[in-house]
Design a protein around this motif. Structure first.
Motif, PDB file in Angstrom:
ATOM      1  N   ALA A 158       0.833  -1.204   0.000  1.00 41.22           N
ATOM      2  CA  ALA A 158       0.000   0.000   0.000  1.00 41.22           C
ATOM      3  C   ALA A 158       0.868   1.255   0.000  1.00 41.22           C
ATOM      4  CB  ALA A 158      -0.927  -0.006   1.212  1.00 41.22           C
ATOM      5  N   ILE A 159       1.960   1.215   0.749  1.00 43.04           N
ATOM      6  CA  ILE A 159       2.886   2.347   0.797  1.00 43.04           C
ATOM      7  C   ILE A 159       3.590   2.543  -0.545  1.00 43.04           C
ATOM      8  CG2 ILE A 159       5.073   3.138   1.805  1.00 43.04           C
ATOM      9  CD1 ILE A 159       4.108   1.802   4.440  1.00 43.04           C
TER      10      ILE A 159
ATOM     11  N   GLY B 258       0.022   2.115  -3.494  1.00 40.89           N
ATOM     12  CA  GLY B 258      -1.319   2.628  -3.257  1.00 40.89           C
ATOM     13  C   GLY B 258      -2.273   1.527  -2.831  1.00 40.89           C
ATOM     14  N   PRO B 259      -3.397   1.878  -2.191  1.00 42.75           N
ATOM     15  CA  PRO B 259      -4.289   0.879  -1.598  1.00 42.75           C
ATOM     16  C   PRO B 259      -5.037   0.008  -2.596  1.00 42.75           C
ATOM     17  CG  PRO B 259      -5.234   3.077  -1.421  1.00 42.75           C
ATOM     18  CD  PRO B 259      -3.835   3.262  -1.919  1.00 42.75           C
TER      19      PRO B 259
ATOM     20  N   PRO C  99      -5.203  -2.011   3.456  1.00 46.10           N
ATOM     21  CA  PRO C  99      -4.375  -1.118   2.646  1.00 46.10           C
ATOM     22  C   PRO C  99      -4.791   0.348   2.719  1.00 46.10           C
ATOM     23  CG  PRO C  99      -4.892  -3.097   1.417  1.00 46.10           C
ATOM     24  CD  PRO C  99      -5.722  -3.138   2.662  1.00 46.10           C
TER      25      PRO C  99
ATOM     26  N   SER D  17      -3.419   1.681   6.031  1.00 44.75           N
ATOM     27  CA  SER D  17      -1.952   1.782   5.972  1.00 44.75           C
ATOM     28  C   SER D  17      -1.515   2.950   5.091  1.00 44.75           C
ATOM     29  CB  SER D  17      -1.344   0.480   5.436  1.00 44.75           C
ATOM     30  OG  SER D  17      -1.522  -0.577   6.341  1.00 44.75           O
ATOM     31  N   TYR D  18      -2.129   3.065   3.925  1.00 44.77           N
ATOM     32  CA  TYR D  18      -1.802   4.156   2.997  1.00 44.77           C
ATOM     33  C   TYR D  18      -2.129   5.512   3.607  1.00 44.77           C
ATOM     34  CZ  TYR D  18      -2.249   7.195  -1.102  1.00 44.77           C
ATOM     35  OH  TYR D  18      -2.140   8.233  -1.991  1.00 44.77           O
TER      36      TYR D  18
ATOM     37  N   PHE E 159       0.338   6.408   6.426  1.00 41.53           N
ATOM     38  CA  PHE E 159       1.649   6.740   5.866  1.00 41.53           C
ATOM     39  C   PHE E 159       1.655   8.141   5.263  1.00 41.53           C
ATOM     40  CE2 PHE E 159       4.737   6.843   2.378  1.00 41.53           C
ATOM     41  CZ  PHE E 159       5.900   6.475   3.052  1.00 41.53           C
ATOM     42  N   LYS E 160       0.660   8.464   4.446  1.00 42.49           N
ATOM     43  CA  LYS E 160       0.612   9.775   3.793  1.00 42.49           C
ATOM     44  C   LYS E 160       0.416  10.896   4.809  1.00 42.49           C
ATOM     45  CE  LYS E 160       0.880  10.338   0.046  1.00 42.49           C
ATOM     46  NZ  LYS E 160       2.107  10.505  -0.789  1.00 42.49           N
TER      47      LYS E 160
ATOM     48  N   ALA F 145       1.964   2.550  10.078  1.00 43.25           N
ATOM     49  CA  ALA F 145       1.034   2.258   8.986  1.00 43.25           C
ATOM     50  C   ALA F 145       0.717   0.767   8.906  1.00 43.25           C
ATOM     51  CB  ALA F 145       1.621   2.749   7.661  1.00 43.25           C
TER      52      ALA F 145
ATOM     53  N   THR G 106       7.617   5.642  -4.367  1.00 40.93           N
ATOM     54  CA  THR G 106       6.479   5.623  -3.438  1.00 40.93           C
ATOM     55  C   THR G 106       5.337   6.408  -4.029  1.00 40.93           C
ATOM     56  OG1 THR G 106       7.985   5.451  -1.565  1.00 40.93           O
ATOM     57  CG2 THR G 106       5.721   6.120  -1.091  1.00 40.93           C
ATOM     58  N   ILE G 107       4.155   5.832  -3.969  1.00 41.61           N
ATOM     59  CA  ILE G 107       2.965   6.433  -4.576  1.00 41.61           C
ATOM     60  C   ILE G 107       2.752   7.856  -4.068  1.00 41.61           C
ATOM     61  CG2 ILE G 107       1.317   5.616  -2.837  1.00 41.61           C
ATOM     62  CD1 ILE G 107       0.641   5.515  -6.568  1.00 41.61           C
TER      63      ILE G 107
END
Length: 243
Positions: free
Chosen positions: A101-102, A105-106, A144, A147-148, A151-152, A168, A241-242
């Motif tokens: 996810a990091i 993306g989810p 996801p 977690s995403y 993180f963001k 995350a 990273t997204i």
């Protein structure tokens, strides 16, 4: 460089050995009433559709990203194949979706998670086909997304990357089990206290095993992410990273 390679290979070796201790996981085949099995399958479909579009973009892009996606998928497969019995019809286990996810993306991990769950149901008798929608929603959609989002949010605030990755993965894992407990409580409300009573029981039973597992998953995810970043700096792989 040599030490980093040794650590990386050791992590992969230990991950490769862990599935041998498993025998069942997720919400098992036939456990959910048909109504709820269908509902969760329908709810999951839009996320799968979006994920397929995102996955197609990755496949058309840099081949290096395909390799990294394969590693993220393998990470999910191995970690989610661990299990500790928790409640009748389900169990506690890491999810592994936070890393992907990091990186991607989810919604990308929704498709990857679905594939992992399908393979585990068909090849390992883990989970099931009738409960695939419910397991996908909890592990491959909500996990996801959490977690995403974590993180963001914390990276935007300038948080330490290692801690943010840990947090995350940790919270994504825990939220997966909050959703699983919710799914089980909706399907099997307590005869006296209803949904709320059933939810409190499921959450309390899951917490004993899931909180330590979530901590371990957070640590492993942070270690692997940092190793990937180091290899990216050395030009061995390329991490984007997204955004």
């Amino acid at each position: 460089m040599k030490n980093k390679k040794m650590v990386f290979l050791l992590v992969l070796f230990l991950m490769a050995l862990t599935p041998r201790i498993t025998n069942a996981m997720h919400i098992m085949e036939g456990f959910l009433p048909a109504k709820w099995a269908i509902i969760w399958a329908i709810v999951s479909m839009p996320f799968i559709g979006i994920g397929l579009k995102r996955l197609n973009q990755i496949f058309k892009g840099d081949s290096n990203q395909k390799v990294l996606l394969g590693l993220a998928g393998g990470f999910v497969f191995v970690l989610s194949a661990l299990k500790i019995p928790s409640v009748t019809g389900s169990c506690s286990h890491p999810t592994g979706v936070g890393l992907g996810a990091i990186l991607f993306g989810p919604t990308t991990m929704t498709v990857v998670g679905l594939i992992v769950l399908l393979f585990q149901a068909l090849l390992l008798a883990h989970g099931g086909l009738t409960t695939l929608g419910a397991n996908t929603f909890s592990m491959a959609i909500i996990g996801p997304l959490v977690s995403y989002g974590i993180f963001k949010l914390f990276k935007k605030k300038g948080g330490n990357t290692t801690f943010v990755v840990f947090l995350a993965a940790f919270l994504g894992d825990l939220m997966t089990y909050v959703v699983t407990a919710t799914q089980l409580s909706l399907a099997f409300p307590d005869s006296v206290s209803g949904f709320v009573g059933s939810l409190s029981k499921f959450l309390s039973v899951f917490a004993v095993t899931q909180i330590p597992l979530a901590i371990v998953e957070g640590i492993i995810t942070a270690i692997v992410y940092n190793l990937l970043v180091e290899y990216s700096k050395e030009g061995v792989i390329k991490i984007e990273t997204i955004k």
